[in-house]
Structure formats: structure tokens, C-alpha cells
Enzyme design. Structure first.
Site, PDB file in Angstrom:
ATOM      1  N   ASP A  33       0.838  -1.198   0.000  1.00  0.00           N
ATOM      2  CA  ASP A  33       0.000   0.000   0.000  1.00  0.00           C
ATOM      3  C   ASP A  33       0.879   1.256   0.000  1.00  0.00           C
ATOM      4  OD1 ASP A  33      -1.936   1.911   0.346  1.00  0.00           O
ATOM      5  OD2 ASP A  33      -3.018   0.822   1.896  1.00  0.00           O
ATOM      6  N   ASP A  34       0.792   2.045  -1.056  1.00  0.00           N
ATOM      7  CA  ASP A  34       1.549   3.302  -1.167  1.00  0.00           C
ATOM      8  C   ASP A  34       3.056   3.093  -1.308  1.00  0.00           C
ATOM      9  OD1 ASP A  34      -0.880   4.546  -0.854  1.00  0.00           O
ATOM     10  OD2 ASP A  34      -0.330   5.731   0.904  1.00  0.00           O
TER      11      ASP A  34
ATOM     12  N   CYS B   7      -5.985   4.568  -3.521  1.00  0.00           N
ATOM     13  CA  CYS B   7      -6.329   3.229  -3.017  1.00  0.00           C
ATOM     14  C   CYS B   7      -7.608   2.610  -3.582  1.00  0.00           C
ATOM     15  CB  CYS B   7      -6.448   3.250  -1.499  1.00  0.00           C
ATOM     16  SG  CYS B   7      -4.903   3.616  -0.669  1.00  0.00           S
TER      17      CYS B   7
ATOM     18  N   ARG C  97      -7.781  -0.611  -6.088  1.00  0.00           N
ATOM     19  CA  ARG C  97      -8.203  -1.935  -5.597  1.00  0.00           C
ATOM     20  C   ARG C  97      -9.415  -2.458  -6.370  1.00  0.00           C
ATOM     21  NH1 ARG C  97      -5.334  -2.644  -0.504  1.00  0.00           N
ATOM     22  NH2 ARG C  97      -3.768  -1.018  -0.753  1.00  0.00           N
TER      23      ARG C  97
ATOM     24  N   LYS D  16      -5.824  -5.410   3.859  1.00  0.00           N
ATOM     25  CA  LYS D  16      -6.680  -4.259   3.576  1.00  0.00           C
ATOM     26  C   LYS D  16      -7.669  -4.526   2.443  1.00  0.00           C
ATOM     27  CE  LYS D  16      -6.207   0.480   1.848  1.00  0.00           C
ATOM     28  NZ  LYS D  16      -5.323   1.657   1.798  1.00  0.00           N
TER      29      LYS D  16
ATOM     30  N   HIS E 218     -10.844  -1.977   1.540  1.00  0.00           N
ATOM     31  CA  HIS E 218     -11.099  -0.621   1.025  1.00  0.00           C
ATOM     32  C   HIS E 218     -12.010  -0.573  -0.198  1.00  0.00           C
ATOM     33  CE1 HIS E 218      -9.289   3.704   1.196  1.00  0.00           C
ATOM     34  NE2 HIS E 218     -10.554   3.634   1.557  1.00  0.00           N
TER      35      HIS E 218
ATOM     36  N   SER F 246      -8.233   2.059   4.935  1.00  0.00           N
ATOM     37  CA  SER F 246      -6.831   2.432   5.153  1.00  0.00           C
ATOM     38  C   SER F 246      -6.512   2.539   6.635  1.00  0.00           C
ATOM     39  CB  SER F 246      -6.530   3.767   4.469  1.00  0.00           C
ATOM     40  OG  SER F 246      -6.633   3.634   3.085  1.00  0.00           O
TER      41      SER F 246
ATOM     42  N   HIS G 287       1.646   2.351   3.873  1.00  0.00           N
ATOM     43  CA  HIS G 287       0.774   3.525   4.011  1.00  0.00           C
ATOM     44  C   HIS G 287       0.995   4.086   5.422  1.00  0.00           C
ATOM     45  CE1 HIS G 287      -2.924   5.857   4.181  1.00  0.00           C
ATOM     46  NE2 HIS G 287      -3.299   5.478   2.969  1.00  0.00           N
TER      47      HIS G 287
ATOM     48  N   ASP H  84      -0.389  -0.701  -4.653  1.00  0.00           N
ATOM     49  CA  ASP H  84      -1.650  -0.160  -5.176  1.00  0.00           C
ATOM     50  C   ASP H  84      -1.525   1.191  -5.860  1.00  0.00           C
ATOM     51  OD1 ASP H  84      -1.192   1.307  -2.874  1.00  0.00           O
ATOM     52  OD2 ASP H  84      -3.306   1.405  -2.330  1.00  0.00           O
ATOM     53  N   ASN H  85      -0.503   1.945  -5.519  1.00  0.00           N
ATOM     54  CA  ASN H  85      -0.265   3.241  -6.192  1.00  0.00           C
ATOM     55  C   ASN H  85       1.108   3.744  -5.772  1.00  0.00           C
ATOM     56  OD1 ASN H  85      -2.796   4.087  -3.962  1.00  0.00           O
ATOM     57  ND2 ASN H  85      -0.726   4.835  -3.600  1.00  0.00           N
TER      58      ASN H  85
ATOM     59  N   LYS I  21       1.779   9.137  -5.608  1.00  0.00           N
ATOM     60  CA  LYS I  21       0.366   8.837  -5.313  1.00  0.00           C
ATOM     61  C   LYS I  21      -0.540  10.025  -5.600  1.00  0.00           C
ATOM     62  CE  LYS I  21      -2.681   7.731  -1.387  1.00  0.00           C
ATOM     63  NZ  LYS I  21      -2.738   7.150  -0.022  1.00  0.00           N
TER      64      LYS I  21
END
Lengths: 477, 477
Positions: free
Chosen positions: A40-41, A80, A84, A137, A139, A162, A242, A294-295, A315
Site C-alpha cells: 500500500d503506497d 487506493c 483496488r 486491507k 477498502h 486504510s 501507508h 496499489d499506487n 500517489k
């Protein structure tokens, strides 16, 4: 070793004998396991094998070395929730309403989630007899109907959104949120009242985020052990790196990159544990593991955010740093090891896995995925030629081969939106940092991309906006 | 295999048995061969193993994987001449006058070169009975007395200065030079009347730059074959990927990164040929190969310049992008493979190689090198704790451990010089891109670095400026 392994390898052997003239997916009579590991991130530049000088990621580097390191691998969105939705459905989030003019992601106070009419990759693989489990996660909606177990997963252990949500401190307006990150409270678990859930039940709140990476992994490994006799699909979506960043005692202070590096190194360690478990259970050769994020890195978090390496922005942005991610494919003995500079996307996993699992693709909707099998197993060119970069429900940029045309540009988190009558053009293979604008030199490319956009728009039906509605307004508005 | 190999490996084995409590250099009774491969203007981010997405460098990546990939490896200056003086003498160029207030590098019309009073690494290794040969770019003076063969090399085949010098087009003022790079003439070999020399004789003018990388390598391989029975030192300094970029037919158009990528991939291919030759001759295990570049990417050259990856700025700058370079050490079976995040410098090669060759270090001058043997062979911490970043003869910045203090900042090629009463402070391990200034948080680090500077200045005797004098002014001034 489960019995599927031999058949899978035999099929590959036959495909090689046949000179690779037919796609491998047609050869596979049996069903490999799939594991998606989703950070994540985490940014393009945050692994040692992708150029970070001080974060040490020996397990992911080994995965990249034994498997394929993709360097033009994209997510479906730069934030996010839509990203996803894209990996889950194999579709651009604009099609399923998981992106919006009003809000960028779902909040704990959001009303909706991923529409039930969408087919998730888990639902798709269940059709092929797969066991399906999610760890980490989600989301894509925190109301019961939107949770993983109501979207194709037999089992889920994780956090519904998140790890920075449910902040316990008073927030009266959005700016309070940004100020919070300069405070000492950001370092406390108790500042984040996030729920850890098993299926539909909250089992811990606030979740102890120091141990969450390890616990997700423990559960995933347990699942692997218990389900090794039948094909399975695991979606292991770490909440980290994240913000807020939390590491276990074993990792805190370990890296030279500060807490961010500690967190990434802990993820790397746990990815290694998954690989080890697959080997120990004798099923690594019949499993395809994919690692990505994810980004891009959340740059406004300064040292607590990651790095996009040489890519521009991060991001929230449709510059490369927002949407290009590490993409590592690992399946010992099956993939031709190497660096793959072809285009790929998280949306391709739905299509590729469906083919490998022998599940028919749905024909009642547009899918945005491609079948990457022949690139993975035979080293052929990727069938993916384009990438569409949306911000909210608006198309900002399009990649076509080596080129990328920006119709609209905007920094990740600033109101400097600028539309371009003639799109800005970059050759992102020659110029991955998007520094040298070349539209004047290549009008023919602009023409070609304009046509692609026209074609794309013809079939585009935007899903009803699932992100805009809130049950209540936490800022009292 | 020459007879030295066995003894060298035995010594290593003994060192390992002894638990690595004494440095390996003390164990080596015989003389390994040394090969320095030095690229020109290649950036930190230009190899796949250092994160470039489209340049494919399988040979250098293999070297890094089998050997050590250093991620905090520095050159002595951010431009050619002083950087080359640093690697040659193991000293900061400010000590030997190879950096100046007036000019940044030597020109074909410069009067002077590296002072004869300096001891080059070649002269040093000759004391230990080494055969010494240089192939490629020199740039430490083009008058006969300054050429490699009068500075410790038995043999030289190469070009006396940068491959963009001796431009045949009329240049009336410095701006004409920059304008030239937008013209079509830059693509012609005949626009650069550079001499290819053997020892002190010009053998081709203009040099055919399309084949120069290959020809340097051919000569180096020939030398290896002919000298394998005795210890040797090879300095293989490619002129490329400095502009003008030229590739051979085999490589032109091959990479996705454009001509710059073609050129780097051709260098990679030729580095692979050197490794192969060392293996074929049975001496790879008794050779230490180092690959690095002389300074960061020349960013003002746009797509024809390289990339510093996530590092800030490039060639000409004291930001990290100007002076941190890929640093790959390879010696099959001898080095503990891995990623080394410790500090190292090209100046350390003089000291390290002297130790390994059993040659006493000169005691009549200050050396800036450290002996890296224990880091290379035993995985110990590097003895290097500091790096001094000069621009011309002025100290701009100092690295100390994880920290870097900037006393003066300035972009690579702009007149925006700014002196800082309290230096700007960055933790370049946590923040390799030098984005987050932290002097207010760490006054104790500033104090410590100020002391280091004070100590440094006490012993600093600047050499007489060897760069300022011109035989004539080509701009008619």
C-alpha cells in the site's frame, strides 16, 4: 507436492516443444495456485532491485531475479479505492463507479462500496473450483454486503479500509488531517481506532499495527498449509507502508531508511516467509506469485512516504510516479527469468488467471485486462499496448506503446489542473521521468492516440458514482 | 590459470578460518590483478540493477549480483578532469591543483595537466611489479609529458580528453557550444576532430567513435591474454556515454531508451566481454574488477544525458546526483556477494589496491583514500566515514555517516550560488533525494561536521591551479 504440479510442468514442457506457437494458457489442463501480494503506497523506487540505495529487500530481489521484474507495470488508479477496484475486477474503476468527481477514496463514513453486479477475481476463480482467501486491507466498502466474504472470498482476515482512517483525534476540517501528521500522536496505535476483522466480525480495535504485517502473513501461511491439496487464490494486501508507519520490535530501527525502510524491510521479510512456505509445502512450482503495490508513494508525507525512483510525482497523480509500480512475477521453473519492459497492469491479472484456471471470461461487460501468459511463459511481446490514466472519472492521460499523451495534467495534491488542447507528449521509454515534451515532433502519434481515445469513449459507460455518498459528515458540514 | 590464483584463494580461506578478525589485505601474499572500468557521465540510475526501467544491462547486473553492488559510492568531483585526478591519485583534486576557480575541466588548449609530483595508481602498482595499461579517455593533460605513458602506464590506447572536444564547427563564444547540441551536426563523427592515440602517437583523427567502445575493449582483452602470467592493472575508461553519443551498427536502435540506452547497452556488452576474457584465461578468481563512472549524468543534454535515478541533480553539482555513482566490485569467489550501503569512493581504490599489491603507501603527502579490503572481503563496516564535496577549489558539502551538510549550494550549470551560514542538513540514508532539510533538528550533527571541516582545513594545502592557463583562447578573447 500436490498432484497438479506435474501436469502444470508437463504442459509447459509441451508448450516449449511446440515452439511456443500457441499460448501456454491453452496448454494448462490443471489449475495453478495464485498469490497476489499487494503493498500500500509503496513507490516504484522503494525496493533495492528497483534502485533504492538504503532499503534492503533481499527476498523481493530474489523473487525478481528468479522470476520476472516488470518495469512498465501499472495500477488502475493513483489512489487506493479505485486501484483496488481495478485489481479486483480487471476493469477500469470508471466503469464500476469506484472513482468519482467528489471523493478520491471510500471513507469509514461512506455509504457504498463495490457494486454487487461486479465480478471479482475471487468470484471468477471460485467458478473454477478455487479456494479463495483475503488477508489484509480491503477498502472497497465496509458495510457487510461489501466485505470480501460477500465478494467471492471464502475467508477474510483484515482491515476494511486504510490504516490512517478512524483517527481518534478531533478533526473539524480536512486541514486538521494534514496537520495531524506533524504531531506526536501519529506515532500511537491508539490514535487510529481501526478495526481488525475476521470475516464479518470485529476482533480487535484498535488493531495493533506493529504486528499486523506479521499476523496477515501468519494467517496466509496457515491457509497455504491447510489448502495445499486444492487450487487456491490468496490476496495478501498489506496495510503498510501507508501511513501511519508501524514496525515490529524486530524491525524498528533496523533499516538505514528510517521507519519507512523498517516497514518495507518487514514486508520483504514476510514475503520471503510466504515463498518459503510455498516451497516447504512443495507447491511453489505450481503457484504464481505476483508482488506489486496499489499506487505510487505518498510524497506529501515527506520521509514517511516512499520514493518513485526516477519517475515523476507520486500517489494521487497521473504522472508515472503515481501509477507505475514494481511488478514481480515468480513461479519457480515456469517463468523465463529476466527483466520485462513490456506493458502490464494489475487489471491483467483477472484475465490471465482466469485463462490459467480455465474459467471463461464474462461476456456481458467490458474487461480492461489482457492475458499476459505468453509474455510470462514464452517471453513474447505483451498483448497490452495501451494504458488509460484516469483521475476521478476523467481521462487525464493515455499511454500507447512508448508514448504517453497527457490531455490534462495536475500535481498529486494541488489545484493546478491544466487541460491541454494538444496533449503533452512524452516518450516514457526514452524519457521515463517525463521531462522532455515532444508533441511538436510527433503529430502522427497524437493523431493515433486521439483515435484510441475516441474508440475508448465510444464504449465507455461510467458506473454510478459509489464514492460520493456519505452516511454522515465527520466535519459537521 | 596463473599460479597466483591458488595463493590468493588460500589466503582468503585462511582469513575466513580466522574468523575475519584481521583484515584480508594482511593475508594476501600474492598480487591480484586489478581492472577499473570507468564510464563517462553515466548516472546513478542508468543500469537496470540501479533502477533504470528500459536500459538493459545484463552483464553489469550479473557482476553486481555475483559481486557487490555499492549504493553509496562516490567520485572525487562532479566533472571529468578532477574526478579522473581523484581516481588516479587517491587524493582530492584540490590537493593536486586539478580543480580551479576559473575552469572546470582541461581543454585541448589548456597549458597544463596532472603535476609530475603526483603519484598515480599506475605508478604505485608498478612499484609492486605490475604491468599497467590504460585504454580510453585520459583528460589529465594532452601535452606529451602529461599523457598516461608518462604517468605510470606501460601502454595507452585512447583519446586524450572528452569526446565532445575539438569540435570542427566555428565557436565564437561558449553559448555556441550549447547551441551546437541542438543541431544535426552533433550526429556526425566529423564534427569532432578528436585524436585516437597509441602511447604518444596520433593514429586516427577524427576517431571513429561508432566503434571506439568495442576497440578499447578489444585492446584490453588482448592485453589480458598477453599479460595473464604476471599481475596487471588495467584502466579501461570508456569515452561514452558522454555526448556525442555514438553506437555501433549492432547496437544503434537496439534499446528502448534511445541512443543513450544503445550506448550504455554497448558498454554493458563490452564489460561482459572483459569478464568472459578473464574467465577464459582462468584468472577471474585472481582479479578484482571495479565498475563505476566519473560523475553524474549531464542533465542539460536532455534525452542525450543519463539519469541519476532518485538522486538530486547531476553532473557539475554537489547534490548527490553529481557525485554518487554505481559502484560494482566483482571477484568471483572472493567477495561476499550483496548490496553494500557503506561509504566508498574512487579515491579508495589507490589505497585498497596498494595494500592488496603489497606496495607501501607514500608517506610524504595526504591521501584521501581508505582501505576497503575488510568491507569487500569480510563484510565489515567501511572505514570511510566522510566525503568532501568540492566545486572547483571550494568545499561545498560534507557527508558524515548518514548526514550531509551543504555549506554552499548551486545547481549544476547555473549561477545561483548560495552560501549557508548554518549549513543545510540532510540525512541522505533516510532521504537520498535531499528533499527534507533537518538542520534545526540536529544542531549536534552540524557541530560535529563543523569540527571535521576545521580539521580538514588545517591540513589543506591547495595545489597550484593546473586548469586555469590556456595556450590560446579559442574564443578569441
Amino acid at each position: 507436492m500436490n498432484t497438479t504440479t506435474v501436469k502444470f510442468k508437463l504442459a509447459l514442457f509441451i508448450a516449449i516443444l511446440l515452439g511456443g506457437t500457441i499460448t501456454i494458457s491453452a496448454q494448462i489442463e490443471d489449475k495453478p495456485n495464485f498469490v497476489i501480494i499487494f503493498a500500500d503506497d509503496m513507490g516504484y523506487g522503494d525496493l533495492s532491485s528497483y534502485g533504492h540505495p538504503t532499503i534492503k529487500t533481499p527476498n523481493l530481489d530474489k523473487m525478481a531475479m528468479e522470476g520476472q521484474k516488470w518495469t512498465n507495470f501499472y495500477v488502475g488508479s493513483s489512489v487506493c479505492t479505485p486501484s483496488r477496484a481495478a485489481i479486483m475486477t480487471g476493469r477500469l474503476p470508471v466503469r464500476n463507479g469506484m472513482t468519482s468527481k467528489v471523493h478520491r477514496v471510500l471513507q469509514p463514513w461512506s455509504t457504498n462500496g463495490l457494486p454487487q453486479s461486479e465480478i471479482t477475481i475471487a468470484e471468477q476463480l471460485k467458478k473454477g473450483g478455487y479456494g479463495t482467501a483475503a488477508f489484509g486491507k480491503w477498502h472497497l466498502g465496509d458495510k457487510e454486503e461489501y466485505l470480501p466474504v460477500n465478494n467471492g472470498f471464502d475467508y477474510w482476515y483484515g482491515v476494511p479500509y486504510s490504516n490512517d482512517m478512524d483517527i481518534t483525534l478531533e478533526m473539524n476540517e480536512p486541514q486538521d488531517y494534514w496537520n495531524f501528521w506533524k504531531s506526536e500522536e501519529r506515532k500511537e496505535i491508539s490514535s487510529f481506532n481501526i478495526p481488525l476483522m475476521r470475516n464479518t466480525e470485529i476482533i480487535e480495535r484498535p488493531a495493533n499495527q506493529h504486528t499486523i504485517t506479521k499476523r496477515y502473513t501468519n494467517e496466509a501461511i496457515e491457509y497455504i498449509k491447510e489448502h495445499k491439496e486444492n487450487p487456491f487464490f490468496i490476496y495478501l494486501a498489506y496495510n503498510l507502508p501507508h501511513v501511519p508507519l508501524f514496525a515490529s520490535e524486530e524491525f524498528e530501527g533496523k533499516s538505514k531508511r528510517g521507519l519507512y525502510g523498517d516497514v518495507v524491510e518487514e514486508i520483504d521479510h514476510n514475503v520471503g516467509r510466504v515463498m518459503e512456505a510455498l516451497k516447504e509445502q512443495g507447491i511453489a512450482e505450481n503457484t504464481i506469485v505476483v508482488f506489486t503495490s496499489d499506487n505510487g508513494p505518498w510524497l506529501v508525507m515527506d520521509e514517511e512516504g516512499g520514493s518513485a525512483g526516477l519517475l515523476r510525482d507520486g500517489k494521487g497523480s497521473t504522472w508515472e510516479g503515481g501509477m507505475r509500480e514494481p511488478g514481480i512475477f515468480w513461479s519457480p521453473g515456469n517463468l523465463k527469468p529476466g527483466i520485462v519492459t513490456e506493458l502490464g497492469s494489475t487489471m491483467d491479472l483477472f484475465t490471465t488467471f482466469s485463462k490459467l484456471a480455465g474459467v471463461e471470461l464474462p461476456d456481458d461487460r467490458i474487461l480492461d485486462g489482457e492475458d499476459l501468459s505468453s509474455t510470462l511463459f514464452e517471453g513474447k511481446e505483451s498483448p497490452r499496448e495501451t494504458m488509460f490514466y484516469y483521475r476521478g472519472d476523467e481521462l487525464y492521460a493515455v499511454r500507447y506503446g512508448s508514448y504517453k499523451a497527457h490531455y490534462v495534467t495536475q500535481s498529486a495534491y494541488a489545484e493546478d489542473r491544466e487541460a491541454h488542447e494538444t496533449p503533452l507528449l512524452y516518450n516514457v521509454d526514452v524519457d521515463p521521468s517525463e521531462k522532455y515534451e515532444i508533441s511538436a515532433k510527433h503529430p502522427e502519434v497524437i493523431t493515433a492516440i486521439n483515435k484510441i481515445v475516441e474508440e475508448h469513449n465510444k464504449n465507455l459507460v461510467k458506473g454510478p458514482d459509489m464514492l460520493k455518498d456519505w452516511d454522515y459528515n465527520p466535519f459537521g458540514g
